[in-house]
Scaffold this motif. Structure first.
Motif, mmCIF file in Angstrom:
data_model
loop_
_atom_site.group_PDB
_atom_site.id
_atom_site.type_symbol
_atom_site.label_atom_id
_atom_site.label_comp_id
_atom_site.label_asym_id
_atom_site.label_seq_id
_atom_site.Cartn_x
_atom_site.Cartn_y
_atom_site.Cartn_z
ATOM 1 N N ARG A 1 0.121 -16.741 5.438
ATOM 2 C CA ARG A 1 -0.113 -16.649 3.986
ATOM 3 C C ARG A 1 1.147 -16.215 3.230
ATOM 4 O O ARG A 1 1.112 -16.052 2.013
ATOM 5 N N TYR B 1 -13.865 -9.524 0.945
ATOM 6 C CA TYR B 1 -13.236 -8.421 0.219
ATOM 7 C C TYR B 1 -13.726 -8.474 -1.223
ATOM 8 O O TYR B 1 -13.912 -9.567 -1.772
ATOM 9 N N GLY B 2 -13.842 -7.307 -1.857
ATOM 10 C CA GLY B 2 -14.202 -7.304 -3.278
ATOM 11 C C GLY B 2 -14.062 -5.930 -3.893
ATOM 12 O O GLY B 2 -14.140 -4.915 -3.210
ATOM 13 N N ILE B 3 -13.828 -5.935 -5.201
ATOM 14 C CA ILE B 3 -13.730 -4.686 -5.976
ATOM 15 C C ILE B 3 -14.934 -4.655 -6.900
ATOM 16 O O ILE B 3 -15.260 -5.677 -7.521
ATOM 17 N N LYS C 1 0.831 -1.217 0.000
ATOM 18 C CA LYS C 1 0.000 0.000 0.000
ATOM 19 C C LYS C 1 0.861 1.261 0.000
ATOM 20 O O LYS C 1 0.564 2.218 -0.699
ATOM 21 N N GLY D 1 -6.835 -12.576 -6.225
ATOM 22 C CA GLY D 1 -7.480 -11.457 -6.913
ATOM 23 C C GLY D 1 -6.658 -11.002 -8.111
ATOM 24 O O GLY D 1 -7.193 -10.681 -9.175
ATOM 25 N N LEU E 1 -4.231 -6.241 -4.288
ATOM 26 C CA LEU E 1 -4.964 -7.501 -4.157
ATOM 27 C C LEU E 1 -4.042 -8.619 -3.725
ATOM 28 O O LEU E 1 -2.830 -8.561 -3.962
ATOM 29 N N ASN E 2 -4.626 -9.667 -3.177
ATOM 30 C CA ASN E 2 -3.812 -10.840 -2.891
ATOM 31 C C ASN E 2 -3.621 -11.639 -4.198
ATOM 32 O O ASN E 2 -4.100 -11.235 -5.266
ATOM 33 N N GLU F 1 -14.646 -9.827 -8.451
ATOM 34 C CA GLU F 1 -14.255 -11.065 -7.763
ATOM 35 C C GLU F 1 -14.396 -10.807 -6.286
ATOM 36 O O GLU F 1 -14.403 -9.657 -5.854
ATOM 37 N N ARG G 1 -14.293 -6.374 6.972
ATOM 38 C CA ARG G 1 -13.379 -6.364 8.123
ATOM 39 C C ARG G 1 -13.549 -5.055 8.897
ATOM 40 O O ARG G 1 -13.724 -3.999 8.285
HETATM 41 N N1 LIG Z 1 -8.616 -10.780 -3.966
HETATM 42 C C1 LIG Z 1 -8.743 -9.654 -3.273
HETATM 43 N N2 LIG Z 1 -7.847 -9.387 -2.313
HETATM 44 C C2 LIG Z 1 -8.020 -8.261 -1.601
HETATM 45 C C3 LIG Z 1 -9.065 -7.348 -1.839
HETATM 46 N N3 LIG Z 1 -8.946 -6.330 -0.957
HETATM 47 C C4 LIG Z 1 -7.873 -6.602 -0.206
HETATM 48 N N4 LIG Z 1 -7.299 -7.763 -0.570
HETATM 49 C C5 LIG Z 1 -6.132 -8.446 -0.009
HETATM 50 O O1 LIG Z 1 -6.578 -9.343 0.974
HETATM 51 C C6 LIG Z 1 -5.511 -9.610 1.886
HETATM 52 C C7 LIG Z 1 -5.991 -9.639 3.297
HETATM 53 O O2 LIG Z 1 -6.274 -8.358 3.709
HETATM 54 P P1 LIG Z 1 -5.996 -7.858 5.190
HETATM 55 O O3 LIG Z 1 -5.540 -8.942 6.078
HETATM 56 O O4 LIG Z 1 -7.208 -7.132 5.609
HETATM 57 O O5 LIG Z 1 -4.717 -6.967 4.957
HETATM 58 P P2 LIG Z 1 -4.449 -5.451 4.565
HETATM 59 O O6 LIG Z 1 -3.690 -5.474 3.268
HETATM 60 O O7 LIG Z 1 -3.595 -4.953 5.677
HETATM 61 O O8 LIG Z 1 -5.752 -4.741 4.442
HETATM 62 C C8 LIG Z 1 -4.443 -8.561 1.564
HETATM 63 O O9 LIG Z 1 -3.453 -9.209 0.796
HETATM 64 C C9 LIG Z 1 -5.187 -7.547 0.744
HETATM 65 O O10 LIG Z 1 -4.347 -6.834 -0.148
HETATM 66 C C10 LIG Z 1 -9.986 -7.659 -2.887
HETATM 67 O O11 LIG Z 1 -10.923 -6.914 -3.192
HETATM 68 N N5 LIG Z 1 -9.780 -8.824 -3.553
#
Ligand SMILES: Nc1nc2c(ncn2[C@@H]2O[C@H](COP(=O)(O)OP(=O)(O)O)[C@@H](O)[C@H]2O)c(=O)[nH]1
Ligand SMILES: Nc1ncnc2c1ncn2[C@@H]1O[C@H](COP(=O)(O)OP(=O)(O)O)[C@@H](O)[C@H]1O
Length: 188
Positions: free
Chosen positions: A152, A83-85, A22, A108, A104-105, A74, A43
């Protein structure tokens, strides 16, 4: 508008949580003129996060309704958190800006690549486990969140070879400089 359609690119920042995605994406995005499209999540927001800046924080009910209306490109579920966009927000952003970025992870990132193909540039930002752990502690995350993220780590790192760009985020200024220089080669 045609000019935007010809040029449009989606930069996806991926990699292990806490590697600095980020932070790097925000700075590179500002330097390269990329527009962020935010994720929606169920969350709870962390102390340092703000609605509309870090995520759109919504309730589970709101998420499920949007999902039933097929609004998300997704969705991801981790430990009961969604989570979603929204596809519409990517389209709307593209009406104004040729270059957007997402964070995204692995799942995504892969899905967005499948949908948008050549328009997607995947950038994996990484740091070693110790760095990740100390940065997350400093960021103020709880040890529970940190251990969940580290579970992860290998899975996210395993995506490195499939990404177009991978950069170790050691010194922040150097990382930003390196990623900016690489992204400028995609931006015409
Ligand atoms: N596939 C997907 N991954 C997401 C989305 N939004 C966030 N993520 C990822 O989900 C993972 C878990 O998020 P979180 O534990 O809340 O970590 P954060 O990156 O500190 O917000 C992180 O790798 C995020 O970048 C999304 O809309 N889709
Ligand atoms: N190169 C760096 N050196 C030191 N701290 C960093 C660096 N890059 C990011 N950080 C810090 O590490 C923490 C995690 O970064 P963040 O961008 O939130 O990671 P991610 O989005 O990958 O979860 C933040 O507090 C951020 O300010």
């Amino acid at each position: 508008m045609d000019e935007i359609n010809d040029k449009k690119l989606i930069f996806v920042f991926t990699g292990p949580d806490g590697s600095g995605r980020k932070t790097v994406a925000g700075r590179v995005g500002a330097l390269c003129g990329l527009q962020r499209v935010l994720s929606y999540t169920t969350r709870p927001s962390r102390l340092y996060e703000k609605d509309g800046i870090d995520y759109h924080f919504i309730t589970r009910e709101q998420f499920i309704e949007a999902e039933q209306n097929e609004e998300f490109i997704e969705t991801l579920e981790i430990d009961g958190v969604y989570y979603g966009i929204k596809s519409k927000e990517i389209d709307a952003t593209f009406q104004q800006h040729p270059y957007v970025y997402l964070i995204l992870n692995r799942q995504g990132s892969k899905l967005v690549k499948e949908v948008f193909g050549d328009k997607v540039i995947q950038i994996l930002i990484y740091a070693d486990r110790n760095k990740v752990m100390s940065r997350l502690l400093e960021r103020g995350d709880t040890t529970e969140v940190i251990y969940k993220n580290l579970e992860r780590y290998e899975q996210e790192m395993g995506y490195l070879k499939e990404c177009d760009v991978n950069v170790e985020n050691y010194e922040l200024d150097e990382t930003v400089e390196e990623v900016t220089a690489i992204l400028n080669t995609y931006i015409k």
